[in-house]
Design an enzyme around this catalytic site. Structure first.
Site, PDB file in Angstrom:
ATOM      1  N   TYR A  18       0.918  -0.968  -0.198  1.00 57.53           N
ATOM      2  CA  TYR A  18      -0.159  -0.243   0.035  1.00 57.53           C
ATOM      3  C   TYR A  18       0.439   1.082   0.138  1.00 57.53           C
ATOM      4  O   TYR A  18       0.397   2.167  -0.719  1.00 57.53           O
ATOM      5  CB  TYR A  18      -1.206   0.017   0.913  1.00 57.53           C
ATOM      6  CG  TYR A  18      -1.815   1.171   1.327  1.00 57.53           C
ATOM      7  CD1 TYR A  18      -2.506   1.161   0.597  1.00 57.53           C
ATOM      8  CD2 TYR A  18      -1.308   2.345   2.236  1.00 57.53           C
ATOM      9  CE1 TYR A  18      -3.543   2.968   1.095  1.00 57.53           C
ATOM     10  CE2 TYR A  18      -2.089   2.699   2.154  1.00 57.53           C
ATOM     11  CZ  TYR A  18      -3.384   3.271   1.215  1.00 57.53           C
ATOM     12  OH  TYR A  18      -3.835   4.453   2.189  1.00 57.53           O
ATOM     13  N   GLU A  40     -11.667   5.346   4.343  1.00 64.24           N
ATOM     14  CA  GLU A  40     -11.488   6.254   5.651  1.00 64.24           C
ATOM     15  C   GLU A  40     -11.999   6.622   6.322  1.00 64.24           C
ATOM     16  O   GLU A  40     -11.576   6.610   7.489  1.00 64.24           O
ATOM     17  CB  GLU A  40     -10.866   7.912   4.294  1.00 64.24           C
ATOM     18  CG  GLU A  40      -9.573   7.713   3.861  1.00 64.24           C
ATOM     19  CD  GLU A  40      -8.136   7.166   4.437  1.00 64.24           C
ATOM     20  OE1 GLU A  40      -8.361   6.616   5.750  1.00 64.24           O
ATOM     21  OE2 GLU A  40      -6.884   7.153   4.002  1.00 64.24           O
ATOM     22  N   TRP A  48      -5.231   1.533  10.377  1.00 66.76           N
ATOM     23  CA  TRP A  48      -5.210   1.642   8.662  1.00 66.76           C
ATOM     24  C   TRP A  48      -5.386   0.224   8.253  1.00 66.76           C
ATOM     25  O   TRP A  48      -6.490   0.039   7.957  1.00 66.76           O
ATOM     26  CB  TRP A  48      -4.457   2.932   8.240  1.00 66.76           C
ATOM     27  CG  TRP A  48      -4.881   2.477   6.507  1.00 66.76           C
ATOM     28  CD1 TRP A  48      -3.905   2.111   5.627  1.00 66.76           C
ATOM     29  CD2 TRP A  48      -5.842   2.882   5.800  1.00 66.76           C
ATOM     30  NE1 TRP A  48      -4.447   2.302   4.585  1.00 66.76           N
ATOM     31  CE2 TRP A  48      -6.051   2.776   4.350  1.00 66.76           C
ATOM     32  CE3 TRP A  48      -7.496   3.367   6.013  1.00 66.76           C
ATOM     33  CZ2 TRP A  48      -6.740   2.962   3.327  1.00 66.76           C
ATOM     34  CZ3 TRP A  48      -7.713   3.540   5.446  1.00 66.76           C
ATOM     35  CH2 TRP A  48      -8.046   3.217   3.693  1.00 66.76           C
TER      36      TRP A  48
END
Length: 187
Positions: A18, A40, A48
């Protein structure tokens, strides 16, 4: 410290991929922007990496579909999705994905180019920030506050200013890679 990834990036292969191939890279693809805005929002109160680990399940349940199809999901369909531990089982967050699809659709029906509209909050170009250490990067800015207010006014949910700033980082509206990071766009 030369050529080391940003300090927030763990040694998890998912996180490394990522960081190296997605985070901070400018995105202008409508479906990807929609996915990232919604993901998000799913992160609120979580890390995350938790969202990244559930991302493929979200894609199966939501993002393999068009925004129009997601907008048509009923509350009953969303309730059924709560049974899958591969998702964050919070009805409000799942409902926000559907509500955001409705709001996105409405913007388009009003003749808005949503991609250009989102990018207009950074004057349509990526902003490269001086980040000597990721802990010094802001968690929100005037641009993310303005984006948050505008999105909320248009009916989007789970789009506070901190969430909006994380979205802006994720899709390359801002480049907050640490200065020494090989993924930094401009040194």
């Amino acid at each position: 410290m030369i050529n080391k990834r940003c300090g927030w990036c763990s040694d998890d292969p998912l996180y490394i991929n990522y960081h190296d191939h997605e985070w901070g890279k400018p995105v202008h693809d409508e479906a990807h922007l929609f996915e990232m805005l919604c993901l998000e929002g799913q992160q609120a109160g979580l890390s995350w990496i938790t969202v990244l680990k559930k991302r493929e399940c979200y894609r199966t349940h939501f993002f393999q579909y068009s925004i129009e199809e997601i907008a048509s999901f009923s509350d009953d369909k969303l309730t059924l999705k709560l049974q899958d531990a591969g998702l964050i089982r919070h009805f409000g967050k799942l409902k926000a994905i559907r509500d955001n699809a409705i709001a996105w659709q409405q913007l388009k029906q009003q003749g808005e180019d949503v991609v250009a509209w989102l990018w207009s909050f950074v004057d349509s170009q990526s902003k490269n920030n001086d980040v000597p250490d990721y802990r010094l990067a802001p968690t929100q800015t005037i641009e993310s506050q303005n984006l948050s207010k505008a999105l909320k006014k248009k009916g989007f949910r789970f789009v506070g200013p901190t969430t909006c700033y994380a979205f802006m980082q994720a899709v390359g509206m801002v480049d907050d890679h640490e200065n020494h990071c090989p993924s930094k766009s401009i040194r």
